[in-house]
Design a protein around this motif. Structure first.
Motif, PDB file in Angstrom:
ATOM      1  N   LEU A  17      31.542  43.804  39.674  1.00 57.58           N
ATOM      2  CA  LEU A  17      31.077  43.200  40.202  1.00 57.58           C
ATOM      3  C   LEU A  17      31.543  41.683  40.632  1.00 57.58           C
ATOM      4  O   LEU A  17      32.979  41.420  40.719  1.00 57.58           O
ATOM      5  N   VAL A  18      30.117  41.239  42.126  1.00 51.38           N
ATOM      6  CA  VAL A  18      31.309  40.697  43.259  1.00 51.38           C
ATOM      7  C   VAL A  18      31.166  39.227  42.397  1.00 51.38           C
ATOM      8  O   VAL A  18      30.403  38.623  42.456  1.00 51.38           O
ATOM      9  N   ASN A  19      32.488  38.160  43.236  1.00 51.79           N
ATOM     10  CA  ASN A  19      32.412  37.120  42.591  1.00 51.79           C
ATOM     11  C   ASN A  19      32.692  36.518  41.095  1.00 51.79           C
ATOM     12  O   ASN A  19      32.115  35.421  40.807  1.00 51.79           O
ATOM     13  N   THR A  20      33.131  37.697  40.229  1.00 53.82           N
ATOM     14  CA  THR A  20      33.627  37.582  38.916  1.00 53.82           C
ATOM     15  C   THR A  20      35.023  37.905  38.865  1.00 53.82           C
ATOM     16  O   THR A  20      35.966  37.921  39.640  1.00 53.82           O
ATOM     17  N   ASP A  21      35.531  37.439  37.409  1.00 54.52           N
ATOM     18  CA  ASP A  21      37.224  38.265  37.377  1.00 54.52           C
ATOM     19  C   ASP A  21      37.491  39.253  37.442  1.00 54.52           C
ATOM     20  O   ASP A  21      38.612  39.946  37.632  1.00 54.52           O
ATOM     21  N   ASN A  22      36.494  39.744  36.736  1.00 59.85           N
ATOM     22  CA  ASN A  22      36.907  41.605  37.457  1.00 59.85           C
ATOM     23  C   ASN A  22      37.123  41.812  38.716  1.00 59.85           C
ATOM     24  O   ASN A  22      37.617  42.488  39.189  1.00 59.85           O
ATOM     25  N   TRP A  23      36.211  41.244  39.543  1.00 57.27           N
ATOM     26  CA  TRP A  23      36.079  42.034  40.995  1.00 57.27           C
ATOM     27  C   TRP A  23      37.696  41.095  41.724  1.00 57.27           C
ATOM     28  O   TRP A  23      38.259  41.032  42.618  1.00 57.27           O
ATOM     29  N   ARG A  24      37.869  39.107  41.202  1.00 54.19           N
ATOM     30  CA  ARG A  24      38.619  38.589  42.176  1.00 54.19           C
ATOM     31  C   ARG A  24      40.315  38.780  41.694  1.00 54.19           C
ATOM     32  O   ARG A  24      40.599  39.159  40.402  1.00 54.19           O
ATOM     33  N   THR A  25      40.964  39.067  43.078  1.00 58.91           N
ATOM     34  CA  THR A  25      42.697  39.942  43.206  1.00 58.91           C
ATOM     35  C   THR A  25      43.370  38.548  42.583  1.00 58.91           C
ATOM     36  O   THR A  25      43.289  37.201  43.283  1.00 58.91           O
ATOM     37  N   ARG A  26      44.315  38.852  41.984  1.00 57.11           N
ATOM     38  CA  ARG A  26      45.612  37.893  42.132  1.00 57.11           C
ATOM     39  C   ARG A  26      46.716  38.926  42.549  1.00 57.11           C
ATOM     40  O   ARG A  26      47.133  40.324  42.301  1.00 57.11           O
ATOM     41  N   PHE A  27      47.724  38.706  43.532  1.00 58.33           N
ATOM     42  CA  PHE A  27      48.022  39.359  44.176  1.00 58.33           C
ATOM     43  C   PHE A  27      49.915  38.703  43.746  1.00 58.33           C
ATOM     44  O   PHE A  27      49.994  37.549  43.209  1.00 58.33           O
ATOM     45  N   VAL A  28      50.838  39.886  43.479  1.00 60.20           N
ATOM     46  CA  VAL A  28      52.237  39.483  42.852  1.00 60.20           C
ATOM     47  C   VAL A  28      52.961  40.121  43.531  1.00 60.20           C
ATOM     48  O   VAL A  28      53.310  41.289  43.691  1.00 60.20           O
ATOM     49  N   GLN A  54      57.211  44.227  47.677  1.00 67.82           N
ATOM     50  CA  GLN A  54      56.474  45.481  47.173  1.00 67.82           C
ATOM     51  C   GLN A  54      55.749  43.814  46.980  1.00 67.82           C
ATOM     52  O   GLN A  54      55.570  43.238  45.736  1.00 67.82           O
ATOM     53  N   LEU A  55      54.154  44.623  46.570  1.00 66.97           N
ATOM     54  CA  LEU A  55      53.048  43.518  46.323  1.00 66.97           C
ATOM     55  C   LEU A  55      52.181  44.440  45.398  1.00 66.97           C
ATOM     56  O   LEU A  55      51.672  45.679  45.255  1.00 66.97           O
ATOM     57  N   THR A  56      51.495  44.076  44.427  1.00 72.98           N
ATOM     58  CA  THR A  56      50.794  44.524  43.294  1.00 72.98           C
ATOM     59  C   THR A  56      49.973  44.000  43.142  1.00 72.98           C
ATOM     60  O   THR A  56      49.556  42.513  43.283  1.00 72.98           O
ATOM     61  N   ALA A  57      48.385  44.705  43.266  1.00 70.31           N
ATOM     62  CA  ALA A  57      46.859  43.915  42.793  1.00 70.31           C
ATOM     63  C   ALA A  57      47.167  43.921  42.254  1.00 70.31           C
ATOM     64  O   ALA A  57      46.226  44.461  41.300  1.00 70.31           O
ATOM     65  N   GLN A  58      46.276  42.768  41.122  1.00 69.80           N
ATOM     66  CA  GLN A  58      45.529  42.746  39.822  1.00 69.80           C
ATOM     67  C   GLN A  58      44.551  41.791  39.559  1.00 69.80           C
ATOM     68  O   GLN A  58      44.289  41.362  40.557  1.00 69.80           O
ATOM     69  N   ASN A  59      43.952  42.020  38.910  1.00 70.22           N
ATOM     70  CA  ASN A  59      42.041  40.890  38.504  1.00 70.22           C
ATOM     71  C   ASN A  59      42.993  40.078  37.639  1.00 70.22           C
ATOM     72  O   ASN A  59      43.382  39.385  37.114  1.00 70.22           O
ATOM     73  N   VAL A  60      42.573  38.966  37.777  1.00 73.54           N
ATOM     74  CA  VAL A  60      41.961  38.127  37.019  1.00 73.54           C
ATOM     75  C   VAL A  60      41.798  38.815  35.063  1.00 73.54           C
ATOM     76  O   VAL A  60      42.690  37.803  34.863  1.00 73.54           O
ATOM     77  N   ALA A  61      40.851  38.796  35.609  1.00 72.80           N
ATOM     78  CA  ALA A  61      40.228  39.377  33.973  1.00 72.80           C
ATOM     79  C   ALA A  61      41.398  40.844  33.792  1.00 72.80           C
ATOM     80  O   ALA A  61      41.751  41.796  34.403  1.00 72.80           O
ATOM     81  N   LYS A  62      41.672  41.649  32.431  1.00 73.61           N
ATOM     82  CA  LYS A  62      42.878  42.042  32.072  1.00 73.61           C
ATOM     83  C   LYS A  62      41.510  43.768  31.943  1.00 73.61           C
ATOM     84  O   LYS A  62      40.514  43.670  32.015  1.00 73.61           O
ATOM     85  N   LEU A  63      42.625  44.955  32.109  1.00 71.57           N
ATOM     86  CA  LEU A  63      41.542  45.977  32.640  1.00 71.57           C
ATOM     87  C   LEU A  63      41.164  46.565  31.446  1.00 71.57           C
ATOM     88  O   LEU A  63      42.017  46.130  30.555  1.00 71.57           O
ATOM     89  N   GLU A  64      39.811  47.039  30.857  1.00 69.31           N
ATOM     90  CA  GLU A  64      39.643  47.642  29.676  1.00 69.31           C
ATOM     91  C   GLU A  64      38.408  48.474  29.978  1.00 69.31           C
ATOM     92  O   GLU A  64      37.645  48.925  31.006  1.00 69.31           O
ATOM     93  N   GLY A  65      38.614  49.350  29.034  1.00 66.13           N
ATOM     94  CA  GLY A  65      37.204  50.865  29.535  1.00 66.13           C
ATOM     95  C   GLY A  65      37.964  51.664  30.491  1.00 66.13           C
ATOM     96  O   GLY A  65      37.327  52.548  30.647  1.00 66.13           O
ATOM     97  N   THR A  66      39.066  51.919  30.238  1.00 56.42           N
ATOM     98  CA  THR A  66      39.661  52.590  31.507  1.00 56.42           C
ATOM     99  C   THR A  66      41.206  53.051  31.602  1.00 56.42           C
ATOM    100  O   THR A  66      41.998  52.152  30.980  1.00 56.42           O
ATOM    101  N   THR A  67      41.288  54.045  31.761  1.00 60.10           N
ATOM    102  CA  THR A  67      43.077  54.800  31.560  1.00 60.10           C
ATOM    103  C   THR A  67      43.614  53.966  32.666  1.00 60.10           C
ATOM    104  O   THR A  67      45.269  54.193  33.378  1.00 60.10           O
ATOM    105  N   ALA A  68      42.712  53.851  34.293  1.00 59.79           N
ATOM    106  CA  ALA A  68      43.551  53.302  35.462  1.00 59.79           C
ATOM    107  C   ALA A  68      45.285  52.271  35.053  1.00 59.79           C
ATOM    108  O   ALA A  68      45.153  51.305  34.135  1.00 59.79           O
ATOM    109  N   SER A  69      45.568  51.312  36.350  1.00 56.23           N
ATOM    110  CA  SER A  69      46.714  50.743  36.093  1.00 56.23           C
ATOM    111  C   SER A  69      46.910  49.911  37.483  1.00 56.23           C
ATOM    112  O   SER A  69      45.864  50.916  37.926  1.00 56.23           O
ATOM    113  N   TRP A  70      47.526  48.615  37.463  1.00 52.74           N
ATOM    114  CA  TRP A  70      47.469  48.228  38.737  1.00 52.74           C
ATOM    115  C   TRP A  70      48.048  48.644  39.821  1.00 52.74           C
ATOM    116  O   TRP A  70      49.291  49.870  39.284  1.00 52.74           O
TER     117      TRP A  70
END
Length: 861
Positions: free
Chosen positions: A355-366, A406-422
C-alpha cells in the motif's frame, strides 16, 4: 378418571367441524367448533394425521392422537376456546384452535358462574368488511336480571380510538378496524354490566390479544463494511452482520437465518448470528483489495415461505509488508567529478506492491559495501520512493578512479507473510579527472606553541602540492585569515613565524586554540587553502588579581570581609591561591578561612569607623604573585551600604564659619608656639594616636642611646621590611641596609620603629610599622615631595634648636616615655601635634574630638 359425567339429556359431540382459516407453506391454522361438551373427538384430516403429535394449551383438556378431546378434571363449561399447540406432522408445525360453545337452545343447570371472561385473540391485518364478531361477554347477573353491557378505555375512547364495540344486549364484542401487532400487541378494555341503570357486577378488564402474522421482512442494521488483514488465518473474524425483525420474537416470524449469496469459497457466515469469517489463507491484497459479498437474511428460520432481504457486505483487505521493494535494473553506473562534494549523482527507482505511502511501501536504502571512507550518502525521495545517491566527501582521481558500491533496498516495516528477502544491486561510480589547484596535506595542520614565544620564532612549515605532479614547485603562500596578526607566512617556503606576542588569554583564542588559514597559489594561478590550528601552551604569565579592592565592613556585623582573586592562567599556574598580609602591615588585621581563590579579612581588634588600607600578598600555586592593597571602609550601614557622613551643614552657616575661623586661629597658634614655646620650661604633653605612645619619663635629654655626630648629614627616612613568620608571628632578624647608621634603627618587643637623625640630633620621629606602611602608600600616590618638604622644615628647626641651650632642646622635641596610662581623647594641642596635617578642608567631613569642643562653643545655642 375423576371427571364429572355429562349432564343427562345432553348428547356428546362425537365429531366437530374443522375449517382451515389460513394455509401457508408450513403453517396450518385450524378452528374446530363444537356445540357440546364432555368428551368428544375432532376430525383432524385436514390438519394431517401422519406422525401427528397434539398437545393442548389448556390444562383442563387433553387431545388424543385420534382427535378425541377429553377433560382432565372437573370443569364447569361455558363458552371458551382451547388452543392446541405443537401439532407436528411430518416435521411440519400446525396450530389448531378449538372453540367450545354451549347450545343456546338448551336450559342448562349452572353450578357456578364467574364474571371473568378469558383473554380473547384476534388476528392482525384483518381484511374488511367490518365489524367482525370477536366473542360474547356474559355476566353472571344475566341469569336473574336483564342487563346491558358497555365497554370503555383503550380501543374505545382512548388510543387506539374506536376499535371495539359491544352489543349492549347480547354482550358480543366486535372489532371495527384493522390492527397492527407491531403497534399494539394487546388491548385491554373495561367491560361493565348494568340493570335498570344500576351496576350488577364490578367492571371487568377484558384483554384482546393481537396475534402476530409474518408481515415484516427482516432488516439490516448498521454499516456492512469490514476489514481483515491479507493472508489472515482460516477462521479469522471478518465482521458480524446485524439484522432485526419487527414480528413477534417468540414466534418463528422473527427467527432470522443468514446466508451468503456468493464468495463462499473465501468467506463463511454463521447462519444464526451473522458472523463472517475467513475461509482461506490465500486472501491477497495485491491481487484484489476489496470484495463485495451479497448477504441474504430470511425469517421463519430460513424457510422458503419466510420473508427475506438481501444486502451487500464490503470486505476490504488490510495490507501487510509481504512484498519487498525491487530494483528496476540489475545494476547502475554513474560518473562523478573529483573534488565535488554534496552533489547528487544518481537516482535509483524501485517498485513495491504494498500500500502506497505506508511503512510497508516506504523504502530505506543502505550502502552495504564500498562506503568505508564515508564519501557517500543515500537518501529517499518521499514522493517517488526513489533512492538519491550523493557524494558528501570529495573523491580524488589520482587516488581512486572508480568506486564499486552495493545498495540494498529495505522497507521501514519488517517483512511478514512471505519468504522473500531484501534486494541488492551493484553500483559503479567512475571518478572524472579535473585540473585541480594546490592541495595541502594534511588539510588541517596542528601545532603546539607556547604563549609569549619570541617574535620571529619558526613554529612550523605548511606546504601544498600539485595533485597531479605531487610536487610543490612554484608555489606561493599567503595568509588568508589571521585574526590577531600573530603569524607571518614566508611566501616562498610556507614557513610559519611568530609576528606578534601569542597570548593564550586573548579574546581571539577559544579553548586554547587559535586558527589561521593559509592559501597556496600555483603557477597556473589555481589556489588551495589549508587550516593551521595552533594549540597554545599556557605559561605562568599572569598574577592573581583581587577582583574588588574596595570593601565595606559594617559595624555590628560579623566584622569580616571576603577577598576574592582570579588568575587568567590555567592550572597549575592559577588556583589554589596563597594569601598573606603584605610587608609593613600594622597588625590591625588578620586573614582567616583561606580557600582556593578567596580569604576572609578580619580586624585583629576593635577598630573605629574609617577607611583602612591593608596590604595583601596573593600568590598562585607556583608562588607567582604580588602585593596588592585592599581598602576597607568601616562604617555604619543600612542594607549593606554605608550611611552618608554628617557634614558641617548640620551646624548651620554660622557654625561652619565659626569652625573655619577657629581652625585658622588654631593653625596660627601652632605656628606661634613653634617659636615661643621654646622659652617655656614646662613639659608639653603629646598624644600619639598610633600603636606607639609618648609616655612620661624623667629623662629630659636626648637620651644616652642618641650619639652626637660632629659631621652634618641629611635626614634619612628609612623603611626596613620586617618579615613576620606567618604561623608564629615572631619577628625575624632585621637586616640593616648598608650605608645607614646603626643608630637609625631601634627595635622594641612588639614592632620596629625608624628613627630619623640629622647632625647627630634625633628628630624623635618614631613610627610604627603601620605608619611606615601608610607612608609608603602615601608616597605611592606621588606625595613624597610633601614629606621631603616637611623634612627640610624639621632640619631647619633642629639646626635652630642646636644653637640654643639644652632646655629649649628638651622642651620642644618629642621624647620616649614609659607607658603610664591612656592619654586624653582630645590628644595633644602642642606646637608639633598638627605638623604635617595637609588635609585642606577635608577634615570637616570627620571632625575629631579636638575640635568638637570648639565647635560647640562657637555654635549658637
Amino acid at each position: 378418571p375423576g371427571c364429572v359425567p355429562s349432564p343427562s339429556g345432553l348428547t356428546p359431540c362425537v365429531t366437530g367441524s374443522v375449517r382451515v382459516l389460513q394455509y401457508s407453506v408450513k403453517i396450518v391454522i385450524c378452528v374446530i367448533t363444537c356445540s357440546c361438551f364432555g368428551h368428544f373427538s375432532v376430525n383432524l384430516d385436514q390438519c394431517g394425521t401422519e406422525g401427528l403429535k397434539v398437545t393442548s394449551s389448556d390444562p383442563d383438556f387433553a387431545v388424543q392422537t385420534d382427535g378425541t378431546v377429553i377433560t382432565t378434571c372437573s370443569v364447569v363449561f361455558s363458552d371458551r376456546t382451547v388452543t392446541m399447540l405443537n401439532l407436528f406432522s411430518n416435521c411440519v408445525l400446525w396450530e389448531c384452535f378449538l372453540l367450545l360453545k354451549v347450545p343456546s337452545n338448551k336450559v342448562l343447570k349452572r353450578y357456578k358462574r364467574r364474571w371473568s371472561p378469558p383473554p380473547f385473540s384476534i388476528k392482525e391485518n384483518q381484511k374488511p368488511p367490518f365489524p367482525k364478531d370477536i366473542e360474547v361477554i356474559a355476566s353472571d347477573s344475566s341469569q336473574n336480571y336483564s342487563v346491558r353491557y358497555t365497554i370503555s378505555g383503550p380501543g374505545v375512547r382512548e388510543r387506539p380510538y374506536d376499535v371495539f364495540s359491544i352489543d349492549e344486549y347480547t354482550g358480543m364484542l366486535r372489532v371495527h378496524k384493522t390492527l397492527d401487532r407491531e403497534e399494539f400487541n394487546n388491548i385491554t378494555v373495561r367491560a361493565s354490566s348494568t340493570s335498570t341503570n344500576a351496576p350488577t357486577d364490578l367492571s371487568l378488564p377484558v384483554t384482546v390479544i393481537v396475534e402476530d402474522e409474518n408481515d415484516n421482512a427482516p432488516e439490516f442494521s448498521g454499516l456492512m463494511q469490514y476489514t481483515v488483514m491479507e493472508h489472515c488465518n482460516t477462521g479469522t473474524l471478518v465482521g458480524v452482520v446485524r439484522a432485526t425483525d419487527k414480528d413477534d420474537p417468540s414466534t418463528p416470524h422473527a427467527k432470522i437465518k443468514y446466508r451468503l449469496g456468493s464468495g463462499t469459497e473465501l468467506f463463511l457466515i454463521n447462519e444464526k448470528n451473522g458472523s463472517i469469517t475467513a475461509r482461506t489463507t490465500t486472501l491477497d491484497r495485491e491481487r484484489q483489495d476489496k470484495y463485495l459479498v451479497p448477504v441474504e437474511i430470511r425469517d421463519m428460520e430460513g424457510h422458503p415461505s419466510g420473508l427475506s432481504q438481501t444486502g451487500t457486505a464490503t470486505i476490504t483487505l488490510g495490507d501487510i509488508n509481504d512484498n519487498p521493494p525491487t530494483f528496476k535494473q540489475p545494476s547502475y553506473t554513474a560518473e562523478v567529478e573529483e573534488n565535488k562534494a554534496n552533489v547528487l549523482i544518481l537516482r535509483i527507482p524501485v517498485e513495491d506492491k504494498d500500500l502506497v505511502n505506508t511503512d510497508n511501501w516506504r523504502t530505506r536504502f543502505v550502502i552495504t559495501k564500498g562506503n568505508e571512507t564515508g564519501n557517500f550518502r543515500i537518501d529517499v525521495d518521499p514522493k517517488t520512493n526513489e533512492g538519491l545517491l550523493y557524494v558528501v566527501k570529495p573523491l580524488d582521481y589520482e587516488e581512486t578512479k572508480s568506486v564499486e558500491l552495493q545498495l540494498t533496498a529495505q522497507n521501514v516495516a519488517k517483512l511478514e507473510g512471505t519468504t522473500a528477502s531484501w534486494s541488492s544491486i551493484p553500483v559503479t561510480l567512475n571518478v572524472k579527472d579535473v585540473d585541480e589547484g594546490p592541495e595541502f596535506r594534511p588539510g588541517n595542520l596542528y601545532l603546539l606553541v607556547k604563549e609569549n614565544v619570541a617574535n620571529g620564532t619558526v613554529i612550523g612549515t605548511y606546504t601544498a602540492t600539485d595533485p597531479e605532479t605531487k610536487k610543490s614547485n612554484g608555489m606561493r603562500y599567503y595568509k588568508r585569515s589571521d585574526p590577531a596578526s600573530w603569524i607571518n607566512v614566508v611566501e616562498s617556503t610556507g614557513q610559519l613565524k611568530v609576528a606578534n606576542t601569542i597570548d593564550r588569554e586573548s579574546s581571539f583564542v577559544n579553548n586554547s586554540m587559535y586558527n589561521i588559514t593559509v592559501e597556496a597559489v600555483d603557477e597556473s594561478k589555481k589556489t588551495g587553502t589549508g587550516t593551521v590550528i595552533i594549540q597554545i601552551e599556557d605559561i605562568n604569565d599572569n598574577m592573581p588579581e583581587i577582583k574588588s579592592k574596595e570593601l565595606v565592613l559594617c559595624e555590628g556585623s560579623l566584622e569580616s570581609v571576603r577577598i576574592e582573586a582570579s588568575d587568567q592562567d590555567n592550572p597549575p599556574f592559577s588556583a589554589p591561591f596563597f594569601y598573606e598580609l603584605g610587608k609593613g602591615h600594622d597588625g590591625k588585621w588578620k586573614l582567616e578561612d583561606i580557600k582556593d581563590t578567596s580569604a576572609v579579612l578580619k580586624p585583629a581588634k576593635d577598630l573605629p569607623t574609617g577607611v583602612y588600607s591593608v596590604p595583601v600578598m596573593v600568590k598562585d600555586l607556583q608562588g607567582f604573585g604580588k602585593e596588592q592593597t585592599v581598602t576597607v571602609q568601616i562604617c555604619h550601614c543600612s542594607n549593606g551600604a554605608c550611611l552618608a557622613k554628617r557634614t558641617s551643614t548640620s551646624l548651620g552657616v554660622g557654625g561652619v564659619l565659626a569652625i573655619l575661623m577657629s581652625t585658622l586661629l588654631l593653625l596660627l597658634l601652632c605656628l606661634l608656639f613653634a617659636f615661643v614655646c621654646t622659652t617655656k620650661k614646662d613639659k608639653i604633653h603629646m598624644d600619639d594616636t598610633g600603636d606607639g605612645m609618648l609616655l612620661k619619663s624623667n629623662t629630659e635629654g636626648p637620651g644616652d642611646e642618641v650619639v652626637r655626630s660632629q659631621k652634618s648629614q641629611p635626614l634619612w627616612l628609612v623603611v626596613q621590611q620586617v618579615w613576620f613568620d606567618y604561623d608564629s608571628r615572631n619577628m625575624n632578624t632585621m637586616n640593616v641596609p648598608p650605608g645607614f647608621p646603626n643608630n637609625m634603627y631601634q627595635k622594641s618587643s612588639s614592632n620596629m620603629v625608624v628613627t630619623g637623625t640629622l647632625g647627630g640630633y634625633s628628630t624623635g620621629n618614631y613610627r610604627s610599622i603601620q605608619e611606615e606602611a601608610e607612608f609608603l602608600e602615601f608616597a605611592s600616590r606621588s606625595t613624597l615631595h610633601t614629606w621631603m618638604t616637611n623634612a627640610l622644615y624639621l632640619d631647619k628647626k633642629l639646626m635652630y634648636f642646636a644653637t640654643e641651650d639644652s632646655g629649649r632642646y628638651a622642651d620642644d622635641i618629642p621624647l620616649r616615655y614609659g607607658y603610664e596610662g591612656r592619654g586624653s581623647l582630645a590628644g595633644s594641642v602642642g606646637c608639633c601635634s598638627e605638623l604635617g596635617a595637609d588635609e585642606g578642608l577635608g577634615f570637616l567631613d570627620s571632625l575629631g574630638p579636638k575640635f568638637k569642643t570648639l565647635a560647640e562653643i562657637c555654635m549658637e545655642k
